[in-house]
Design a protein around this motif. Structure first.
Motif, PDB file in Angstrom:
ATOM      1  N   HIS A  78      23.099 -11.702   6.595  1.00 22.77           N
ATOM      2  CA  HIS A  78      21.785 -12.264   6.882  1.00 22.77           C
ATOM      3  C   HIS A  78      21.145 -12.939   5.668  1.00 22.77           C
ATOM      4  O   HIS A  78      20.097 -13.547   5.795  1.00 22.77           O
ATOM      5  CB  HIS A  78      20.871 -11.200   7.482  1.00 22.77           C
ATOM      6  CG  HIS A  78      21.292 -10.861   8.865  1.00 22.77           C
ATOM      7  ND1 HIS A  78      21.116 -11.715   9.924  1.00 22.77           N
ATOM      8  CD2 HIS A  78      21.951  -9.794   9.366  1.00 22.77           C
ATOM      9  CE1 HIS A  78      21.624 -11.179  11.008  1.00 22.77           C
ATOM     10  NE2 HIS A  78      22.138 -10.020  10.694  1.00 22.77           N
ATOM     11  N   HIS A  79      21.806 -12.863   4.536  1.00 28.10           N
ATOM     12  CA  HIS A  79      21.343 -13.605   3.365  1.00 28.10           C
ATOM     13  C   HIS A  79      21.925 -15.016   3.335  1.00 28.10           C
ATOM     14  O   HIS A  79      21.517 -15.832   2.514  1.00 28.10           O
ATOM     15  CB  HIS A  79      21.704 -12.860   2.073  1.00 28.10           C
ATOM     16  CG  HIS A  79      20.992 -11.556   1.952  1.00 28.10           C
ATOM     17  ND1 HIS A  79      19.620 -11.459   1.782  1.00 28.10           N
ATOM     18  CD2 HIS A  79      21.450 -10.284   1.993  1.00 28.10           C
ATOM     19  CE1 HIS A  79      19.280 -10.189   1.720  1.00 28.10           C
ATOM     20  NE2 HIS A  79      20.375  -9.446   1.845  1.00 28.10           N
ATOM     21  N   LEU A  80      22.851 -15.295   4.237  1.00 28.43           N
ATOM     22  CA  LEU A  80      23.413 -16.642   4.332  1.00 28.43           C
ATOM     23  C   LEU A  80      22.386 -17.568   4.982  1.00 28.43           C
ATOM     24  O   LEU A  80      21.638 -17.144   5.865  1.00 28.43           O
ATOM     25  CB  LEU A  80      24.702 -16.623   5.151  1.00 28.43           C
ATOM     26  CG  LEU A  80      25.846 -15.793   4.573  1.00 28.43           C
ATOM     27  CD1 LEU A  80      27.007 -15.751   5.562  1.00 28.43           C
ATOM     28  CD2 LEU A  80      26.313 -16.362   3.250  1.00 28.43           C
ATOM     29  N   PRO A  81      22.350 -18.828   4.576  1.00 25.82           N
ATOM     30  CA  PRO A  81      21.318 -19.748   5.083  1.00 25.82           C
ATOM     31  C   PRO A  81      21.264 -19.868   6.608  1.00 25.82           C
ATOM     32  O   PRO A  81      20.186 -19.939   7.183  1.00 25.82           O
ATOM     33  CB  PRO A  81      21.699 -21.084   4.455  1.00 25.82           C
ATOM     34  CG  PRO A  81      22.462 -20.730   3.233  1.00 25.82           C
ATOM     35  CD  PRO A  81      23.180 -19.455   3.550  1.00 25.82           C
ATOM     36  N   PHE A  82      22.407 -19.852   7.299  1.00 30.21           N
ATOM     37  CA  PHE A  82      22.367 -20.059   8.744  1.00 30.21           C
ATOM     38  C   PHE A  82      21.944 -18.803   9.510  1.00 30.21           C
ATOM     39  O   PHE A  82      21.675 -18.869  10.702  1.00 30.21           O
ATOM     40  CB  PHE A  82      23.696 -20.602   9.275  1.00 30.21           C
ATOM     41  CG  PHE A  82      24.846 -19.653   9.150  1.00 30.21           C
ATOM     42  CD1 PHE A  82      25.181 -18.819  10.189  1.00 30.21           C
ATOM     43  CD2 PHE A  82      25.613 -19.625   7.996  1.00 30.21           C
ATOM     44  CE1 PHE A  82      26.241 -17.948  10.074  1.00 30.21           C
ATOM     45  CE2 PHE A  82      26.673 -18.776   7.871  1.00 30.21           C
ATOM     46  CZ  PHE A  82      26.989 -17.919   8.917  1.00 30.21           C
ATOM     47  N   LEU A  83      21.851 -17.654   8.837  1.00 31.44           N
ATOM     48  CA  LEU A  83      21.376 -16.424   9.482  1.00 31.44           C
ATOM     49  C   LEU A  83      20.098 -15.891   8.850  1.00 31.44           C
ATOM     50  O   LEU A  83      19.675 -14.782   9.155  1.00 31.44           O
ATOM     51  CB  LEU A  83      22.460 -15.325   9.397  1.00 31.44           C
ATOM     52  CG  LEU A  83      23.730 -15.551  10.191  1.00 31.44           C
ATOM     53  CD1 LEU A  83      24.729 -14.448   9.891  1.00 31.44           C
ATOM     54  CD2 LEU A  83      23.440 -15.614  11.670  1.00 31.44           C
ATOM     55  N   ALA A  84      19.487 -16.644   7.964  1.00 34.21           N
ATOM     56  CA  ALA A  84      18.393 -16.143   7.140  1.00 34.21           C
ATOM     57  C   ALA A  84      17.229 -15.558   7.940  1.00 34.21           C
ATOM     58  O   ALA A  84      16.658 -14.557   7.540  1.00 34.21           O
ATOM     59  CB  ALA A  84      17.879 -17.260   6.217  1.00 34.21           C
ATOM     60  N   GLY A  85      16.865 -16.128   9.062  1.00 39.18           N
ATOM     61  CA  GLY A  85      15.689 -15.657   9.785  1.00 39.18           C
ATOM     62  C   GLY A  85      15.969 -14.609  10.831  1.00 39.18           C
ATOM     63  O   GLY A  85      15.058 -14.159  11.504  1.00 39.18           O
TER      64      GLY A  85
END
Length: 93
Positions: A78-85
């Motif tokens: 979830h720290h990856l840009p495509f899962l950030a939110g």
């Protein structure tokens, strides 16, 4: 489901590589009698014998790795840009 999407992406990506290679080889080495189409059928047939089982295996292995990453490293993902939110509980297994 996520597993099906991961499987199809890996499997079809592998097959697309060898379809492209077959087209390139057919273009570079057209058949003396049948031309490009006959050569494409020959190269595609040769690649199909080996690459279809490999593509299926690669798809299954990619699903296993993807599921393991989601199961054991959901918070880090979830720290990856495509899962950030997104919240960790929303990642399907």
């Amino acid at each position: 489901s996520l597993a099906l999407c991961v499987f199809l992406a890996a499997c079809l990506g592998d097959l697309a590589t060898y379809l492209t290679t077959s087209i390139q080889l057919a273009w570079a080495f057209p058949d003396a009698v049948g031309g490009f189409a006959a050569s494409l059928a020959k190269f595609g047939g040769i690649f199909a014998l080996t690459q279809i089982p490999l593509a299926i295996s690669e798809g299954l292995l990619t699903v296993l790795v993807s599921n393991a990453l989601i199961r054991f490293n959901a918070e880090e993902l979830h720290h990856l840009p495509f899962l950030a939110g997104q919240k960790a509980a929303r990642v399907p297994v």
